[in-house]
Design a protein around this motif. Structure first.
Motif, PDB file in Angstrom:
ATOM      1  N   THR A 138      42.907  47.061  60.738  1.00 27.82           N
ATOM      2  CA  THR A 138      42.769  47.290  59.306  1.00 27.82           C
ATOM      3  C   THR A 138      42.959  46.029  58.486  1.00 27.82           C
ATOM      4  OG1 THR A 138      43.509  48.663  57.448  1.00 27.82           O
ATOM      5  CG2 THR A 138      45.214  47.911  58.972  1.00 27.82           C
ATOM      6  N   HIS A 146      43.336  46.698  55.137  1.00 25.66           N
ATOM      7  CA  HIS A 146      44.045  47.265  53.999  1.00 25.66           C
ATOM      8  C   HIS A 146      45.472  46.728  53.960  1.00 25.66           C
ATOM      9  CE1 HIS A 146      41.014  50.041  52.637  1.00 25.66           C
ATOM     10  NE2 HIS A 146      40.940  50.651  53.796  1.00 25.66           N
ATOM     11  N   THR A 187      39.215  41.124  56.930  1.00 20.99           N
ATOM     12  CA  THR A 187      38.041  41.822  57.469  1.00 20.99           C
ATOM     13  C   THR A 187      37.226  40.937  58.404  1.00 20.99           C
ATOM     14  OG1 THR A 187      37.903  43.164  55.457  1.00 20.99           O
ATOM     15  CG2 THR A 187      35.952  43.087  56.869  1.00 20.99           C
ATOM     16  N   GLY A 232      38.727  49.586  56.767  1.00 20.95           N
ATOM     17  CA  GLY A 232      38.743  48.635  55.665  1.00 20.95           C
ATOM     18  C   GLY A 232      37.592  47.658  55.772  1.00 20.95           C
ATOM     19  N   GLY A 233      37.392  46.918  54.689  1.00 19.80           N
ATOM     20  CA  GLY A 233      36.279  45.990  54.616  1.00 19.80           C
ATOM     21  C   GLY A 233      35.082  46.648  53.969  1.00 19.80           C
ATOM     22  N   GLY A 234      34.302  45.865  53.220  1.00 18.48           N
ATOM     23  CA  GLY A 234      33.131  46.390  52.547  1.00 18.48           C
ATOM     24  C   GLY A 234      32.117  46.957  53.525  1.00 18.48           C
ATOM     25  N   SER A 284      37.190  37.431  53.446  1.00 20.72           N
ATOM     26  CA  SER A 284      37.425  38.685  52.738  1.00 20.72           C
ATOM     27  C   SER A 284      36.141  39.478  52.544  1.00 20.72           C
ATOM     28  CB  SER A 284      38.054  38.385  51.369  1.00 20.72           C
ATOM     29  OG  SER A 284      37.979  39.500  50.512  1.00 20.72           O
ATOM     30  N   GLY A 285      36.177  40.764  52.928  1.00 28.67           N
ATOM     31  CA  GLY A 285      35.014  41.620  52.724  1.00 28.67           C
ATOM     32  C   GLY A 285      34.716  41.840  51.255  1.00 28.67           C
ATOM     33  N   SER A 286      35.764  41.993  50.421  1.00 25.32           N
ATOM     34  CA  SER A 286      35.530  42.204  48.992  1.00 25.32           C
ATOM     35  C   SER A 286      34.949  40.964  48.336  1.00 25.32           C
ATOM     36  CB  SER A 286      36.836  42.610  48.288  1.00 25.32           C
ATOM     37  OG  SER A 286      37.806  41.585  48.358  1.00 25.32           O
ATOM     38  N   THR A 322      31.276  40.885  49.060  1.00 26.01           N
ATOM     39  CA  THR A 322      30.611  41.804  48.140  1.00 26.01           C
ATOM     40  C   THR A 322      30.478  41.188  46.759  1.00 26.01           C
ATOM     41  OG1 THR A 322      31.545  43.690  49.342  1.00 26.01           O
ATOM     42  CG2 THR A 322      30.681  44.126  47.147  1.00 26.01           C
ATOM     43  N   HIS A 381      37.953  43.713  43.335  1.00 21.77           N
ATOM     44  CA  HIS A 381      37.410  45.053  43.195  1.00 21.77           C
ATOM     45  C   HIS A 381      38.333  45.894  42.311  1.00 21.77           C
ATOM     46  CE1 HIS A 381      40.292  46.388  46.239  1.00 21.77           C
ATOM     47  NE2 HIS A 381      39.819  45.483  47.074  1.00 21.77           N
ATOM     48  N   ASP A 402      34.442  50.633  50.594  1.00 21.40           N
ATOM     49  CA  ASP A 402      35.013  50.113  51.821  1.00 21.40           C
ATOM     50  C   ASP A 402      34.803  51.200  52.867  1.00 21.40           C
ATOM     51  OD1 ASP A 402      36.799  51.937  50.796  1.00 21.40           O
ATOM     52  OD2 ASP A 402      38.574  50.719  51.095  1.00 21.40           O
TER      53      ASP A 402
END
Length: 358
Positions: free
Chosen positions: A61, A63, A90, A111-113, A192-194, A197, A248, A276
């Protein structure tokens, strides 16, 4: 654990038990929550004969602890499945999954976009969530390789002690003004996935194919502190270390709900609303337990909890968003191309690294 956390865990466990009793969560034979009285003894005696899969699960995760700890505790309480958590960014988790592809050590990526999941769906095992008919459009992968957990519009967060609403930027273009030099926080899109994005959202808003989006992104980077974690920017903005953060909605609204000196701006050019995601890792050693985990996290009771207690937008059509969030009808959403974001990931990250190094 503080009082709020203990209360959250207890409430969440109650939701989970109700959910299990009502048959709302898909259970494998060895993950039935024991019922009271004699039925409990009978189920416990029969379990070993019904399934060889041990009551274990490894969850990767990204998160933060304040998100994943109460959720996973509730899952354990409801199902009796013991969860081992591996926490990392992520990008790092997907790198790990790829390195382990021939012998997966994780069962679930949580977790992750969604576009990061989409770009790595060869590492994921498709699964149709039990109540997919209650999921909002666009929150489950077309091939069922991932399932959305919460909806996460990209926003601009600002510190109200440092800026008035009139002084705050209105959109992405405003962030290119040199007056913001050193005052914007943004995580590294390579980790970072966010953040990934966010970059793709800026490209869609400002010019994805004509180079204008990248010019805007480069100018924003010049004004930004690029951070290693997606949680650092919102916290630093709340604390007054930064005037602004690209993040986000949930990360910003958490501080709003806590009474922090924080305001949220939905970019006037438009924003994305990428969820996510949660997904089963291909070759998972505990696939049945992994299915239970996915269904549990998108159940009605759990989605109500994450909306009310964690201030995240649910992905179910039968669950209301957190009180105090902007109504979706008032937010301008872009026509965000998830397939493009997934298939152009390496290209986008290569260009991102170039502008960060400059």
């Amino acid at each position: 654990m503080n009082l709020r956390q203990r209360t959250a865990v207890s409430l969440l466990a109650l939701f989970a038990l109700v959910l299990t009793a009502c048959g709302g969560t898909q259970q494998s034979p060895n993950t039935q929550t024991p019922s009271a009285g004699g039925g409990q003894q009978q189920e416990q005696q029969q379990e070993p004969q019904k399934s060889e899969e041990p009551k274990e699960l490894v969850v990767y995760t990204s998160h933060q602890a304040d998100i994943h700890e109460p959720l996973i505790q509730a899952f354990e309480d409801a199902t009796g499945i013991k969860v081992t958590v591996v926490y990392a960014a992520t990008g790092e988790l997907f790198q790990r999954m790829r390195a382990e592809a021939n012998n997966p050590l994780g069962d679930v990526i949580f977790g992750g976009g969604a576009e990061t999941h989409e770009a790595n769906k060869d590492l994921l095992q498709p699964y149709v969530p039990k109540e997919i008919d209650k999921m909002a459009p666009g929150t489950v992968a077309k091939d069922n390789s991932w399932t959305g957990f919460t909806a996460l519009p990209i926003v601009i967060m600002y510190n109200t002690n440092l800026l008035t609403p009139d002084q705050a930027p209105k959109g992405f273009a405003d962030l290119t003004d040199p007056k913001w030099a050193g005052q914007i926080a943004m995580p590294d899109a390579a980790k970072s996935g966010s953040a990934y994005t966010t970059v793709v959202t800026v490209l869609h808003a400002m010019g994805r194919d004509d180079g204008k989006g990248w010019q805007v992104m480069a100018d924003i980077v010049k004004n930004s502190k690029i951070l290693g974690s997606s949680s650092q920017g919102p916290k630093g903005t709340n604390d007054g270390e930064y005037a602004l953060a690209l993040t986000h909605e949930e990360a910003a609204f958490k501080y709003v709900a806590a009474g922090g000196p924080v305001g949220i701006i939905y970019p006037e050019e438009g924003t994305s609303n990428v969820p996510d995601a949660v997904a089963i890792i291909k070759g998972a050693k505990h696939p049945e337990n992994a299915k239970v985990f996915v269904d549990f996290m998108v159940s009605q009771q759990m989605q109500e909890y994450v909306a009310k207690e964690l201030n995240r937008r649910p992905v179910r059509t039968d669950v209301a968003p957190p009180e105090g969030l902007e109504d979706v009808s008032k937010i301008k959403f872009l026509d965000y191309d998830m397939d493009w974001a997934a298939t152009h990931r390496e290209e986008v990250l290569d260009q991102w690294k170039d502008i960060v190094v400059e």
